[in-house]
Write a protein that holds these residues in place. Structure first.
Motif, mmCIF file in Angstrom:
data_model
loop_
_atom_site.group_PDB
_atom_site.id
_atom_site.type_symbol
_atom_site.label_atom_id
_atom_site.label_comp_id
_atom_site.label_asym_id
_atom_site.label_seq_id
_atom_site.Cartn_x
_atom_site.Cartn_y
_atom_site.Cartn_z
ATOM 1 N N GLY A 184 0.837 -1.194 0.000
ATOM 2 C CA GLY A 184 0.000 0.000 0.000
ATOM 3 C C GLY A 184 0.869 1.239 0.000
ATOM 4 O O GLY A 184 2.094 1.166 -0.132
ATOM 5 N N ARG A 185 0.209 2.381 0.165
ATOM 6 C CA ARG A 185 0.965 3.622 0.216
ATOM 7 C C ARG A 185 1.573 3.799 1.606
ATOM 8 O O ARG A 185 2.656 4.334 1.768
ATOM 9 N N TYR A 186 0.835 3.350 2.619
ATOM 10 C CA TYR A 186 1.282 3.553 4.009
ATOM 11 C C TYR A 186 1.860 2.299 4.642
ATOM 12 O O TYR A 186 2.686 2.373 5.537
ATOM 13 N N VAL A 187 1.349 1.140 4.240
ATOM 14 C CA VAL A 187 1.833 -0.093 4.870
ATOM 15 C C VAL A 187 2.136 -1.162 3.819
ATOM 16 O O VAL A 187 1.501 -1.198 2.754
ATOM 17 N N ARG A 188 3.120 -1.994 4.169
ATOM 18 C CA ARG A 188 3.479 -3.108 3.297
ATOM 19 C C ARG A 188 3.710 -4.329 4.169
ATOM 20 O O ARG A 188 4.227 -4.227 5.273
ATOM 21 N N THR A 189 3.318 -5.478 3.667
ATOM 22 C CA THR A 189 3.625 -6.722 4.391
ATOM 23 C C THR A 189 3.638 -7.874 3.395
ATOM 24 O O THR A 189 2.833 -7.896 2.459
ATOM 25 N N ARG A 190 4.553 -8.797 3.581
ATOM 26 C CA ARG A 190 4.645 -9.889 2.622
ATOM 27 C C ARG A 190 3.833 -11.108 3.053
ATOM 28 O O ARG A 190 3.196 -11.766 2.248
ATOM 29 N N GLY A 191 3.859 -11.412 4.364
ATOM 30 C CA GLY A 191 3.204 -12.636 4.794
ATOM 31 C C GLY A 191 4.007 -13.844 4.342
ATOM 32 O O GLY A 191 5.139 -13.679 3.868
ATOM 33 N N PRO A 192 3.448 -15.064 4.412
ATOM 34 C CA PRO A 192 2.164 -15.356 5.046
ATOM 35 C C PRO A 192 2.249 -15.198 6.567
ATOM 36 O O PRO A 192 3.345 -15.119 7.125
ATOM 37 N N LEU A 193 1.098 -15.144 7.208
ATOM 38 C CA LEU A 193 1.062 -15.149 8.669
ATOM 39 C C LEU A 193 1.604 -16.506 9.123
ATOM 40 O O LEU A 193 1.286 -17.527 8.518
ATOM 41 N N ALA A 194 2.407 -16.504 10.184
ATOM 42 C CA ALA A 194 3.019 -17.763 10.611
ATOM 43 C C ALA A 194 2.075 -18.529 11.537
ATOM 44 O O ALA A 194 2.460 -18.947 12.627
ATOM 45 N N MET A 195 0.833 -18.674 11.092
ATOM 46 C CA MET A 195 -0.166 -19.288 11.970
ATOM 47 C C MET A 195 -1.348 -19.750 11.110
ATOM 48 O O MET A 195 -1.800 -18.983 10.259
ATOM 49 N N PRO A 196 -1.850 -20.956 11.316
ATOM 50 C CA PRO A 196 -3.004 -21.389 10.530
ATOM 51 C C PRO A 196 -4.212 -20.481 10.771
ATOM 52 O O PRO A 196 -4.285 -19.795 11.781
#
Ligand SMILES: Cc1cc2nc3c(=O)[nH]c(=O)nc-3n(C[C@H](O)[C@H](O)[C@H](O)COP(=O)(O)O)c2cc1C
Length: 383
Positions: A153-165
């Motif tokens: 996004g413009r303000y936030v970035r995250t790659r993932g995946p979440l380390a949790m089912p």
């Protein structure tokens, strides 16, 4: 038979009033002591059906941490997690998180949209059937069913995946309380329940109709977003017992702490600003529109000045179990709400009194469940 509970939360001690935190500290103002994310898992162990909500800020907390904490709570509680989504509204909190200033409200809500998109991408990073748990074959989970979120996004970035089912609800129940134009748009897109704070029936109905129309315009069904006004209740076995209790409670509300609380919520020192024009000039990026609306509504309905309304404690619903139920039923049937949020006049006594006296009355009228139909908070809330 409550759907859930949540902790309101501010990251700091308000020091807007008279430029100091002295009133809050001396008189015991509303300060968030324990971190709700530490308390809620303990509450999950002590309860079976109650939804468990935390306030987390889209301005100060990163979506990966938010997604991880709430997913953990949802796992630990068997699907009872809720998120009171706030953009935060004070400069003092911005300072506690190392920012020079609180970003403008529009920017905060734009960022909030991105934080929600990022969290949802993380919560979807494990498919529902990714977890296999085949002991014999030594097969834990299917990597083809776990995906990068790749949120940019413009303000936030995250790659993932979440380390949790994926958690039982997939994502927590979204609560929200914004009442400004931009806050209402945000609610229409995301909220499953809106925490409203209007002062009277006409304003509650106008708010209800406005949010429901926006929810429909956003492509959702009206029932996807519940409107829950907050009320404080004083209940007694007779009208005169209830009135006496309410008078006693009102006598304990120090006008200075009421004013300090409103200064924090309206985002300006109300000992200096005696009308809405001077308030607006002093607020900058601060201020909770819903709280300001409540004070202005009280000023108009009681025919008092803004300065006087800012010193008045919030209105209470006072009466016997049957007259309290009447007042709740009236607003519900008039189309002013889908339910209520009870803020405690005395905690936890008020909740116990409500459960003992008002719950049976509402159940007798067919207005409240007699048993939980679901196991998750979302199932029960929508029931
Ligand atoms: C009834 C009510 C309760 C709120 N509770 C919190 C809270 O616990 N913590 C917080 O940071 N903001 C809280 N807020 C602030 C809102 O979440 C929102 O961020 C803020 O009001 C700014 O948007 P608005 O002007 O659209 O209302 C609350 C607002 C209202 C009206």
């Amino acid at each position: 038979m409550f759907d859930g509970c949540f902790f309101a939360d501010t990251f700091g001690i308000p020091d807007i009033h008279r430029g100091s935190f002295a009133t809050y500290v001396e008189k015991g103002g509303q300060i968030s002591y324990l971190d709700p994310m530490m308390v809620l898992p303990l509450m999950a162990r002590a309860t079976k059906h109650l939804g468990l909500g935390a306030t987390l800020s889209t301005t100060f907390q990163h979506p990966y941490l938010i997604a991880r904490m709430l997913s953990s709570l949802d796992h630990l509680s068997g699907g009872r997690a809720a998120w009171n989504i706030v953009t935060s509204a004070t400069e003092l909190e911005a300072r506690n998180f190392g920012l020079d200033a609180l970003p403008p409200k529009e920017t905060r809500y734009d960022q909030a949209d991105e934080v929600l998109e990022a969290c949802c991408a993380l919560w979807s990073s494990w498919d529902e059937d990714a977890l296999v748990l085949d002991r014999e074959a030594g097969y834990f989970a299917d990597p083809a069913k776990v995906h990068y979120a790749n949120y940019e996004g413009r303000y936030v970035r995250t790659r993932g995946p979440l380390a949790m089912p994926r958690s039982p609800q997939g994502r927590p129940v979204f609560l929200q309380a914004g009442a400004s134009e931009r806050g209402r748009q945000f609610a229409a897109r995301w909220a499953e329940a809106v925490f409203a704070s209007n002062n009277d029936k006409a304003n509650s109905i106008a708010f209800y109709d406005d949010i429901k129309a926006r929810v429909v315009a956003a492509g959702r069904a009206p029932g996807d977003c519940l409107i829950l006004p907050s009320i404080g209740i004083v209940v007694g076995e007779t009208e005169s017992i209830a009135r006496e209790k309410a008078e006693y409670l009102h006598s304990l509300a120090d006008p200075e702490i009421v004013l300090a609380t409103n200064s924090a919520m309206l985002g300006a020192d109300l000992s200096k600003h005696k009308d809405t024009a001077s308030l607006a000039a002093a607020q900058g990026n601060q201020g909770i529109k819903g709280s300001q609306d409540r004070v202005v509504q009280m000023m108009k309905s009681e025919g008092i000045s803004f300065a006087e309304a800012a010193r008045r404690p919030r209105g209470l619903v006072v009466g016997t179990p049957s007259s309290v139920a009447d007042q709740m039923q009236e607003l519900f049937e008039a189309g002013g709400c889908d339910g209520f949020i009870l803020w405690p006049t005395v905690s936890p006594l008020m909740f116990e009194e409500f459960a003992r006296m008002v719950t049976p009355e509402l159940q007798r009228r067919g207005l409240l469940r007699t048993a939980y139909s679901g196991t998750t908070m979302r199932e029960n809330l929508r029931d």
